[in-house]
Design a protein around this motif. Structure first.
Motif, PDB file in Angstrom:
ATOM      1  N   VAL A  11      38.869  38.286  49.087  1.00 26.62           N
ATOM      2  CA  VAL A  11      39.671  38.541  48.129  1.00 26.62           C
ATOM      3  C   VAL A  11      40.034  40.156  47.602  1.00 26.62           C
ATOM      4  CG1 VAL A  11      40.170  37.817  45.668  1.00 26.62           C
ATOM      5  CG2 VAL A  11      39.385  36.142  47.241  1.00 26.62           C
ATOM      6  N   LYS A  12      38.930  40.778  47.450  1.00 26.74           N
ATOM      7  CA  LYS A  12      39.039  41.911  47.064  1.00 26.74           C
ATOM      8  C   LYS A  12      39.765  42.972  48.230  1.00 26.74           C
ATOM      9  CE  LYS A  12      35.900  45.908  45.909  1.00 26.74           C
ATOM     10  NZ  LYS A  12      34.481  46.678  45.966  1.00 26.74           N
ATOM     11  N   VAL A  15      43.578  41.863  47.437  1.00 23.80           N
ATOM     12  CA  VAL A  15      44.002  42.638  46.448  1.00 23.80           C
ATOM     13  C   VAL A  15      44.198  44.004  46.535  1.00 23.80           C
ATOM     14  CG1 VAL A  15      43.574  42.844  43.996  1.00 23.80           C
ATOM     15  CG2 VAL A  15      43.283  40.520  44.982  1.00 23.80           C
ATOM     16  N   GLN A  16      43.335  44.699  46.935  1.00 27.50           N
ATOM     17  CA  GLN A  16      43.341  46.292  47.174  1.00 27.50           C
ATOM     18  C   GLN A  16      44.495  46.559  47.969  1.00 27.50           C
ATOM     19  OE1 GLN A  16      39.673  47.385  48.397  1.00 27.50           O
ATOM     20  NE2 GLN A  16      38.807  47.855  46.199  1.00 27.50           N
ATOM     21  N   ALA A  19      47.856  45.774  45.982  1.00 27.53           N
ATOM     22  CA  ALA A  19      48.177  46.769  45.029  1.00 27.53           C
ATOM     23  C   ALA A  19      48.495  48.244  45.482  1.00 27.53           C
ATOM     24  CB  ALA A  19      46.747  46.985  43.980  1.00 27.53           C
ATOM     25  N   ASP A  65      40.703  45.946  32.866  1.00 26.83           N
ATOM     26  CA  ASP A  65      41.652  46.688  33.637  1.00 26.83           C
ATOM     27  C   ASP A  65      41.747  48.256  33.182  1.00 26.83           C
ATOM     28  OD1 ASP A  65      42.300  44.121  34.466  1.00 26.83           O
ATOM     29  OD2 ASP A  65      43.642  43.754  32.902  1.00 26.83           O
TER      30      ASP A  65
END
Length: 122
Positions: A11-12, A15-16, A19, A65
């Motif tokens: 997942v990381k 997402v990275q 993004a 965040d």
């Protein structure tokens, strides 16, 4: 070598990757907006840079965040700097380098994500 990658790492990476590519494209778009004025003040660049900077401050108010907020503030500040006549060229170069660097880093992360996702599906 063929071990299953843990879900949180997968997942990381996803997402990275998203993004990174999205942030790089966004930075290149901000660069284009800031370059509208060329040798004079770029009013659209100043407005958009100010809005992005304020958005970064709002994002940074949440402890989880904080990093994303600081990156957003940096993008807004670079847009503001690129909109000014004297230092605009240097800031434009940093935005170009940063935009393509983010796209490359995001692409590498997406490649790792897809490779590890394929390993999990076997």
């Amino acid at each position: 070598m063929g071990d299953i990658v843990p879900r949180n790492q997968l997942v990381k990476q996803g997402v990275q990757g998203i993004a990174g590519v999205g942030g790089g494209v966004g930075l290149l778009i901000l660069r284009a907006i800031a370059a509208i004025g060329e040798k004079a003040f770029s009013v659209p660049g100043l407005i958009v840079g100010g809005v992005v900077t304020v958005a970064g401050l709002v994002i940074m108010s949440s402890p989880e965040d904080r990093t994303a907020g600081m990156v957003t503030i940096g993008a807004g500040a670079l847009t503001l700097a690129a909109s000014l006549p004297l230092i605009g060229g240097i800031a434009n170069a940093f935005m170009w380098i940063g935009g393509f660097g983010l796209i490359i880093a995001g692409g590498i992360s997406l490649f790792r994500f897809l490779r590890n996702l394929r390993r999990r599906s076997r």
